[in-house]
Every structure is written in structure tokens, then in C-alpha cells.
Design a protein around this motif. Structure first.
Motif, PDB file in Angstrom:
ATOM      1  N   ARG A  16       0.832  -1.201   0.000  1.00 32.58           N
ATOM      2  CA  ARG A  16       0.000   0.000   0.000  1.00 32.58           C
ATOM      3  C   ARG A  16       0.863   1.245   0.000  1.00 32.58           C
ATOM      4  O   ARG A  16       2.053   1.185   0.334  1.00 32.58           O
ATOM      5  N   PRO A  39      -3.324  -0.033  -3.377  1.00 32.58           N
ATOM      6  CA  PRO A  39      -4.264   0.765  -2.595  1.00 32.58           C
ATOM      7  C   PRO A  39      -3.580   1.993  -1.986  1.00 32.58           C
ATOM      8  O   PRO A  39      -2.398   1.949  -1.643  1.00 32.58           O
ATOM      9  N   VAL A  41      -3.905   4.426   1.272  1.00 32.17           N
ATOM     10  CA  VAL A  41      -4.530   4.414   2.595  1.00 32.17           C
ATOM     11  C   VAL A  41      -4.232   5.711   3.340  1.00 32.17           C
ATOM     12  O   VAL A  41      -3.264   6.416   3.037  1.00 32.17           O
ATOM     13  N   PRO A  47      -8.538   2.450   3.391  1.00 30.06           N
ATOM     14  CA  PRO A  47      -8.394   2.737   1.956  1.00 30.06           C
ATOM     15  C   PRO A  47      -9.152   4.002   1.554  1.00 30.06           C
ATOM     16  O   PRO A  47     -10.304   4.204   1.955  1.00 30.06           O
ATOM     17  N   LEU A 128      -7.545  -1.707   6.053  1.00 33.85           N
ATOM     18  CA  LEU A 128      -7.181  -2.625   4.977  1.00 33.85           C
ATOM     19  C   LEU A 128      -6.552  -3.898   5.530  1.00 33.85           C
ATOM     20  O   LEU A 128      -5.577  -3.837   6.284  1.00 33.85           O
TER      21      LEU A 128
END
Length: 223
Positions: A16, A39, A41, A47, A128
Motif C-alpha cells: 500500500r 491501494p 490508505v 483505503p 485494509l
């Protein structure tokens, strides 16, 4: 009958980035980890979006917020991604998320509805915890035929319909279920077929009344 869940098939090793992660670092992450999206975050690991290869390519193509492109070639408007320098400007937001207790069927429907290739998986606090892709969901159909047949007999016939296990012959080949025999009047064929379709790994279901099935003995799974 219990479907496999998102938690059963998801990947919990998730790369991430933060909103401020620069373009080049994101590009390196996609290449180094052989992934197509990452993703984004917030500070609480919730997220807020996703940066994909397509988002990076929009930047590389030089498309400007007004829809123009370098060299005078026309281009479709893509917002501010052409001038973005970090994840906050590049990402597609909001992120579409799933819970780990969702069935794979539910996850597949959400992917289809949104036209996306993956879902971010979050816990009760919205943090997440994983990613599930279309290829992860397809693993359900790699289930062995013998396991499918056993579940149909034990759960659909015996537990749900209260029928003797020998009342219907069940044959499963590459996920294709063929049922043969005679059902009691109180059990409609469509009900049995629907119960079979709900079993993970089933591709198709066919019912053949006694006399139409190939052979006369009890059927067995081929795999």
C-alpha cells in the motif's frame, strides 16, 4: 451450504501507499511486486483510493486536465491525473471495498457491477486487511469434483431435503452435475437444481429422470 468467503481466497500481503507517495515510487512498486494496482490508505490504514497502471499511463501520455495532449493530438478528459505527481492526484477514488465474511459470489457481483478487477478487503473498523482479485474468485471452480459430489449428497439431499443419500444418483464431471432418479412429489426438481447450483465449484446442473441417465448404477465423481 456454506460458500467460500472472501477471507478464504484473498491475499493478505498487501502493498500500500500513502496519499503523498510520489509517482515514480508507485511505478517501482508495481514493477517490483509484479502487481497492476496499489491501494492508497490514510494514516489509520483505511483505503481512500487505488492507483492502477491505467492511472499511471494517463500521466505518462501527457493528457492535461483540459483534455489536450502533447503534439496537438485530441484526448479524452481525465481530470487532473496528467499533472498529478503523487498518489492523491493519481488515484481513483473512492475505493470499492469488501468484507472478509462476504461470499465469493457476492464479491463477484460487486466487481461486475463496478466493472473492476479487484476489491480491497477491510475489517470492521474499515482498515485494509487484504485484496481479492477476479483470479482469486475463480479458484472456487478448481474444486475437486469428488468434493462437490459429497457436499451435494450430504448437504443438499440429506440435510436440506431429508432424502436418503441413495435416492438420487449424482455424477460430477469438471463441475457439471448430472442428477438422475425419481424425486418424491414434495420435492420439485427446480428446488434440487438450485441447491446444487449454490455449491461452490458447480458450473452447470442437469436432472435426468430415471431411464434417461447413462447407465443404471450409482454415479461417481470423475475427479
Amino acid at each position: 451450504m456454506k460458500h467460500q468467503t472472501v477471507g478464504d481466497v484473498m491475499s493478505d500481503a498487501v502493498v500500500r501507499v500513502q496519499r503523498g507517495t510520489p509517482f515514480k515510487e508507485i511505478a517501482h512498486l508495481l514493477q517490483d511486486y509484479d502487481i497492476t494496482a496499489v491501494p492508497v490508505v490514510d494514516a489509520a490504514d483505511r483505503p481512500v483510493g487505488v492507483v492502477s497502471e491505467a492511472d499511471l499511463l494517463q500521466k505518462m501520455w501527457g493528457v492535461e486536465p483540459d483534455g489536450s495532449a502533447g503534439g496537438g493530438a485530441p484526448a479524452a478528459p481525465v481530470g487532473g491525473k496528467a499533472s498529478a505527481t503523487d498518489a492523491a492526484g493519481l488515484m481513483t477514488s473512492p475505493a470499492v471495498c469488501a468484507r472478509e465474511d462476504w461470499s465469493v459470489v457476492e464479491a463477484a457481483r460487486v466487481m461486475a457491477r463496478h466493472g473492476i478487477k479487484r476489491l480491497l478487503v477491510v475489517d470492521e473498523g474499515g482498515r485494509l486487511i487484504g485484496v481479492v482479485s477476479r483470479s482469486d474468485l475463480l479458484r472456487v471452480f478448481l474444486r475437486k469434483d469428488r468434493a462437490i459430489r459429497t457436499e451435494i449428497i450430504e448437504e443438499a439431499l440429506v440435510q436440506t431435503l431429508r432424502l436418503p443419500p441413495s435416492s438420487v444418483h449424482v455424477d460430477v464431471t469438471h463441475g457439471h452435475v448430472v442428477l438422475s432418479g425419481r424425486l418424491p412429489e414434495h420435492v420439485p426438481v427446480p428446488v434440487l437444481e438450485e441447491l446444487c447450483r449454490r455449491v461452490d465449484g458447480v458450473v452447470a446442473v442437469e436432472f435426468r429422470p430415471t431411464g434417461e441417465a447413462d447407465g443404471g448404477g450409482p454415479a461417481s465423481a470423475g475427479h
